[in-house]
Design a protein around this motif. Structure first.
Motif, PDB file in Angstrom:
ATOM      1  N   GLN A 170      -5.995   6.441  -9.619  1.00 15.67           N
ATOM      2  CA  GLN A 170      -4.934   5.803  -9.827  1.00 15.67           C
ATOM      3  C   GLN A 170      -4.544   4.863  -9.088  1.00 15.67           C
ATOM      4  OE1 GLN A 170      -1.745   8.843 -10.136  1.00 15.67           O
ATOM      5  NE2 GLN A 170      -1.832   9.186 -12.223  1.00 15.67           N
ATOM      6  N   TYR A 171      -4.642   4.871  -7.686  1.00 15.22           N
ATOM      7  CA  TYR A 171      -4.583   3.880  -6.721  1.00 15.22           C
ATOM      8  C   TYR A 171      -5.775   2.753  -6.772  1.00 15.22           C
ATOM      9  CZ  TYR A 171      -4.005   1.343  -2.371  1.00 15.22           C
ATOM     10  OH  TYR A 171      -3.956   0.436  -1.412  1.00 15.22           O
ATOM     11  N   ILE A 194       0.783  -1.100  -0.088  1.00 15.51           N
ATOM     12  CA  ILE A 194       0.021  -0.032  -0.074  1.00 15.51           C
ATOM     13  C   ILE A 194       0.733   1.412   0.039  1.00 15.51           C
ATOM     14  CG2 ILE A 194      -1.754   1.565   1.294  1.00 15.51           C
ATOM     15  CD1 ILE A 194      -2.915  -1.222   2.202  1.00 15.51           C
ATOM     16  N   LEU A 215       2.504   1.540  -3.641  1.00 14.02           N
ATOM     17  CA  LEU A 215       1.496   2.095  -4.521  1.00 14.02           C
ATOM     18  C   LEU A 215       1.059   3.401  -4.207  1.00 14.02           C
ATOM     19  CD1 LEU A 215      -0.850  -0.987  -4.933  1.00 14.02           C
ATOM     20  CD2 LEU A 215       0.719  -0.270  -6.390  1.00 14.02           C
ATOM     21  N   SER A 216       1.136   3.634  -3.300  1.00 11.56           N
ATOM     22  CA  SER A 216       0.556   5.210  -2.771  1.00 11.56           C
ATOM     23  C   SER A 216       1.583   6.342  -3.403  1.00 11.56           C
ATOM     24  CB  SER A 216       0.405   5.532  -1.296  1.00 11.56           C
ATOM     25  OG  SER A 216      -0.636   4.505  -0.839  1.00 11.56           O
ATOM     26  N   THR A 250      -5.016  10.823  -7.211  1.00 10.07           N
ATOM     27  CA  THR A 250      -4.794   9.666  -6.316  1.00 10.07           C
ATOM     28  C   THR A 250      -5.906   8.613  -6.358  1.00 10.07           C
ATOM     29  OG1 THR A 250      -3.461  11.345  -4.847  1.00 10.07           O
ATOM     30  CG2 THR A 250      -3.906   9.260  -3.870  1.00 10.07           C
ATOM     31  N   THR A 296       1.552   7.333  -7.070  1.00  2.11           N
ATOM     32  CA  THR A 296       0.284   8.005  -7.593  1.00  2.11           C
ATOM     33  C   THR A 296       0.598   9.438  -7.672  1.00  2.11           C
ATOM     34  OG1 THR A 296      -0.689   8.374  -5.613  1.00  2.11           O
ATOM     35  CG2 THR A 296      -1.695   6.361  -6.580  1.00  2.11           C
ATOM     36  N   PHE A 300      -3.974   0.728  -9.794  1.00  2.24           N
ATOM     37  CA  PHE A 300      -3.162   0.079  -9.170  1.00  2.24           C
ATOM     38  C   PHE A 300      -3.344  -1.093  -8.567  1.00  2.24           C
ATOM     39  CE2 PHE A 300      -0.127   3.990  -9.581  1.00  2.24           C
ATOM     40  CZ  PHE A 300       0.140   3.656 -10.736  1.00  2.24           C
ATOM     41  N   SER A 301      -4.355  -1.195  -7.485  1.00  9.05           N
ATOM     42  CA  SER A 301      -4.603  -2.082  -6.748  1.00  9.05           C
ATOM     43  C   SER A 301      -5.488  -3.050  -7.458  1.00  9.05           C
ATOM     44  CB  SER A 301      -5.569  -1.532  -5.597  1.00  9.05           C
ATOM     45  OG  SER A 301      -6.671  -1.041  -5.869  1.00  9.05           O
TER      46      SER A 301
END
Length: 120
Positions: A93-94, A78, A81-82, A90, A85, A97-98
């Protein structure tokens, strides 16, 4: 089920906390690498459990290690991935990505039944 679902949750929460401390001390990338290694090592513990046979204390230890490592790895992922972004996008994109993160596992799980049928 009792060990996995009740005690396992407690160990996962401890893993989340330990992951946060690890990230603060060694950084995101080192934490990610270390946690990935720990996740792989917990698979060996399941092999040990299979060789040992029925043992509730060993099962508790294996589930504890797996959930602790999984919690740590989840926190590190996490954080990673954060960091990828853009602050203007945010949430979008998050979310992407997740979603992409779990896509390979879902695709493999979807065809695994065919592989098992083919292998006999």
């Amino acid at each position: 089920a009792l060990v996995s679902k009740s005690y396992g949750i407690v160990m996962s929460i401890a893993g989340f906390l330990a992951g946060g401390v690890l990230i603060a001390r060694v950084g995101v990338m080192r934490s990610l690498l270390l946690c990935a290694t720990l996740i792989a090592a917990t698979n060996l513990l399941f092999a040990l459990l299979a060789l040992h046979g029925k043992s509730v204390p060993l099962l508790v230890a294996v589930i504890s290690a797996e959930n602790l490592a999984g919690g740590m790895a989840g926190t590190a992922l996490i954080a990673y991935l954060s960091g990828l972004t853009n602050t203007a996008y945010t949430a979008t994109q998050y979310a992407l990505f997740s979603s992409f993160m779990v896509l390979p596992g879902k695709l493999v799980a979807g065809v695994s039944g065919f592989v098992v049928d083919g292998a006999g």
